[in-house]
Design a protein around this motif. Structure first.
Motif, short mmCIF file in Angstrom:
data_model
loop_
_atom_site.label_atom_id
_atom_site.label_comp_id
_atom_site.label_asym_id
_atom_site.label_seq_id
_atom_site.Cartn_x
_atom_site.Cartn_y
_atom_site.Cartn_z
N PHE A 3 7.06 5.94 6.30
CA PHE A 3 5.69 6.00 5.78
C PHE A 3 4.71 5.39 6.78
O PHE A 3 3.65 5.95 7.07
N PHE A 4 5.07 4.23 7.29
CA PHE A 4 4.22 3.54 8.26
C PHE A 4 4.05 4.36 9.53
O PHE A 4 2.93 4.56 10.02
N ASP A 5 5.17 4.86 10.08
CA ASP A 5 5.10 5.62 11.33
C ASP A 5 4.35 6.94 11.17
O ASP A 5 3.68 7.40 12.09
N ARG A 6 4.48 7.57 9.98
CA ARG A 6 3.75 8.81 9.75
C ARG A 6 2.25 8.58 9.82
O ARG A 6 1.51 9.37 10.40
N THR A 7 1.80 7.46 9.25
CA THR A 7 0.37 7.11 9.30
C THR A 7 -0.08 6.87 10.73
O THR A 7 -1.13 7.37 11.16
N VAL A 8 0.71 6.11 11.51
CA VAL A 8 0.34 5.81 12.90
C VAL A 8 0.37 7.08 13.74
O VAL A 8 -0.50 7.30 14.60
N LEU A 9 1.37 7.94 13.50
CA LEU A 9 1.44 9.21 14.24
C LEU A 9 0.23 10.09 13.96
O LEU A 9 -0.36 10.68 14.88
N ASP A 10 -0.15 10.18 12.69
CA ASP A 10 -1.30 11.01 12.34
C ASP A 10 -2.58 10.46 12.96
O ASP A 10 -3.47 11.22 13.34
N GLU A 11 -2.67 9.14 13.08
CA GLU A 11 -3.88 8.51 13.59
C GLU A 11 -3.92 8.48 15.11
O GLU A 11 -4.96 8.73 15.72
N HIS A 12 -2.77 8.19 15.74
CA HIS A 12 -2.76 7.95 17.19
C HIS A 12 -1.85 8.88 17.98
O HIS A 12 -1.92 8.91 19.21
N GLY A 13 -0.93 9.59 17.32
CA GLY A 13 -0.04 10.49 18.04
C GLY A 13 1.14 9.79 18.69
O GLY A 13 1.84 10.40 19.50
N VAL A 14 1.39 8.52 18.37
CA VAL A 14 2.50 7.78 18.96
C VAL A 14 3.23 7.01 17.87
O VAL A 14 2.69 6.76 16.80
N VAL A 15 4.49 6.67 18.16
CA VAL A 15 5.20 5.67 17.36
C VAL A 15 5.28 4.41 18.20
O VAL A 15 5.55 4.47 19.40
N LEU A 16 5.04 3.27 17.57
CA LEU A 16 4.99 2.02 18.33
C LEU A 16 6.39 1.44 18.46
O LEU A 16 6.70 0.37 17.95
N ASP A 17 7.24 2.16 19.19
CA ASP A 17 8.58 1.67 19.45
C ASP A 17 8.57 0.75 20.67
O ASP A 17 7.53 0.52 21.30
N ALA A 18 9.74 0.22 21.01
CA ALA A 18 9.82 -0.77 22.09
C ALA A 18 9.37 -0.19 23.43
O ALA A 18 8.65 -0.86 24.19
N ASN A 19 9.76 1.05 23.74
CA ASN A 19 9.38 1.65 25.02
C ASN A 19 7.87 1.82 25.14
O ASN A 19 7.26 1.49 26.16
N ILE A 20 7.25 2.35 24.08
CA ILE A 20 5.81 2.60 24.12
C ILE A 20 5.03 1.29 24.17
O ILE A 20 4.04 1.15 24.89
N LYS A 21 5.49 0.29 23.40
CA LYS A 21 4.81 -1.01 23.44
C LYS A 21 4.86 -1.61 24.84
O LYS A 21 3.89 -2.20 25.30
N GLU A 22 5.98 -1.45 25.52
CA GLU A 22 6.12 -1.98 26.88
C GLU A 22 5.14 -1.30 27.83
O GLU A 22 4.51 -1.95 28.68
#
Length: 505
Positions: free
Chosen positions: A166-185
């Motif tokens: 649910f959380f990732d779907r909201t972030v994906l719809d808003e920003h187009g990314v999932v805030l996983d470890a690779n992307i955060k880095e």
């Protein structure tokens, strides 16, 4: 009162005189609302629930008279699941707590990024404190005191996968990314470069979300420097190029004033004036003469000036140039269509940051950490699509088996596409110096597949359709006519991977 109706009333959270359900997920919500013949969706943001108010639909009073099969889907999609050892109120409490934990993590991370962006103006202790708060928010809450069976623990893990979806779907719809470890880095490194006035280039294989990451980074940088501006005023400018004249036009546009042809600042100059990001998408499609128009600008920092069409413009904080780039050649060394050789002086104006594929090994990461990060990325993409269709319904054995097989297949394909084979004794090094495949199943391609196949209420049919679609996509990668050579042995190896992963249905 029927069993269905009794189950519904025991789990639903009532609001006022009309029972509402937390209908999480667009496809699930659409099906349920169509089923109950209600064209009205209602925003539900009652903080007393401890749950995010996404979308709900009004439920008719005569649910006990509905078709039992569809009524069961309605209950599965719109009410919290029954978990051994948890009462409905405990399930609400756990769901709210876990979603708050994810939200706090995202908020702490963005605050940390904003602190880094202002690091040249802040004491080092402030940056360290922001990092400490972020690390604290990252840690998973461990308030489980009761001993559970393996089966119950598996159910709870599935519940948490749904909540994170649910959380990732909201972030994906808003920003187009999932805030996983690779992307955060990647984002942290980008912030460090921006903090010292550098522009950046994101480099990676097709389908790793470079452009979406660029937009996300650009928004945070602009928001950190202009907290009072509306979100629409912070949106990065995306620029593509097809000719020298178009490149020049990004700095200067031709205008008519009083019937006389003149010049005025264009997109890039306006971005410098406003202090927002500009994205050069696939910047190595530019030729050397096109880049001449930007070379001087790329050496400038906020506070310095540029002269455009006779006007002196002071570059505002928050202005940043973010280039994205596929490597000019694929993993087998074949030249990609439309990519231009870049001169070292031009490339030196942008700091390179690599955006890896899931399961792609990188400097400083061991095999365990590489696998863990890959599993996280695929899991977050997978369950973000799952909840969009199934809502609160816990994933079935079919879905969990599919998830396990998908992440294992993606991992093995990435290795084949990025890791050179082990040298064979007695053979030349050059013959063994390139990967077996020139492409793999990228996050973007996987997400496209799941978006299409995760559209049924029957999880068995979803799993079957997804396996067929993934098999077809992988076979297309192996057999595509893009100038690379795939040996018969590599094709057999991929066929075996598909068969072992149950993708040959």
């Amino acid at each position: 009162m029927s069993e269905v109706e009794r189950s519904f009333e025991s789990l639903v959270v009532p609001t006022g005189n009309s029972p509402l359900v937390a209908c999480m997920g667009a496809n699930a919500c659409r099906r349920v609302c169509q089923f109950v013949d209600s064209g009205r969706t209602i925003a539900t943001a009652d903080p007393s629930w401890g749950l995010p108010g996404e979308r709900s639909c009004e439920i008719l009073d005569n649910i006990e008279n509905q078709d039992p099969t569809i009524a069961e889907e309605l209950l599965d999609a719109t009410t919290l699941p029954v978990i051994d050892g948890f009462t409905p109120s405990q399930a609400v409490e756990k769901a709210g707590g876990y979603l708050k934990h994810l939200s706090d993590d995202k908020g702490a991370f963005e605050d940390y990024i904003k602190t880094i962006l202002k690091a040249d103006k802040l004491p080092r202790s402030i940056v360290a404190l922001a990092k400490k708060k972020y690390d604290s928010a990252k840690s998973h809450p461990t308030n489980e005191t009761e001993q559970h069976t393996d089966e119950v623990r598996a159910t709870i893990a599935g519940f948490e996968s749904v909540l994170r979806g649910f959380f990732d779907r909201t972030v994906l719809d808003e920003h187009g990314v999932v805030l996983d470890a690779n992307i955060k880095e990647v984002i942290v490194e980008a912030a460090r470069q921006f903090a010292v006035g550098h522009h950046i280039r994101l480099v990676g294989e097709p389908g790793v979300a470079k452009t979406s990451v660029a937009k996300f980074i650009g928004r945070i940088n602009a928001r950190a420097n202009h907290p009072d501006l509306e979100e629409t005023d912070l949106e990065p400018i995306l620029i593509s190029f097809s000719s020298t004249s178009e490149a020049e036009a990004q700095l200067v546009q031709q205008t008519f004033e009083d019937g006389t042809l003149g010049e005025a600042p264009a997109k890039l100059a306006e971005a410098a004036r406003k202090g927002i990001a500009v994205i050069f998408d696939e910047d190595n499609a530019l030729t050397a003469d096109q880049k001449i128009f930007f070379n001087d600008l790329l050496l400038k920092k906020p506070g310095q000036t540029i002269t455009v069409a006779g006007e002196v413009i002071t570059i505002q904080p928050g202005f940043s140039v973010i280039a994205t780039r596929n490597a000019m050649t694929d993993t087998q060394g074949n030249r990609r269509q439309g990519r231009q050789q870049q001169d070292s002086a031009g490339d030196a104006r942008l700091s390179r940051i690599d955006v890896p594929l899931p399961y792609q090994s990188s400097t400083g990461s061991d095999a365990y950490e590489t696998t863990r990060r890959g599993d996280e990325t695929i899991g977050r993409l997978f369950f973000a699509r799952y909840v969009d269709n199934f809502g609160w319904k816990l994933p079935s054995a079919d879905i969990m088996n599919l998830f396990t097989d998908v992440k294992q297949l993606v991992a093995k394909l990435v290795v084949k596409a990025t890791e050179p084979p082990v040298n064979v004794v007695g053979s030349g090094v050059s013959a063994q110096a390139r990967p077996e495949l020139a492409g793999c199943l990228s996050p973007r391609e996987l997400d496209r597949i799941l978006e299409v196949t995760f559209t049924h209420s029957n999880s068995d049919q979803v799993a079957k359709n997804t396996r067929i679609a993934i098999r077809n996509a992988v076979q297309q990668i192996v057999n595509s006519d893009n100038g690379h050579y795939v040996s018969p042995a590599a094709k057999k190896a991929v066929d075996k991977l598909l068969k072992d992963g149950h993708f040959n249905a």
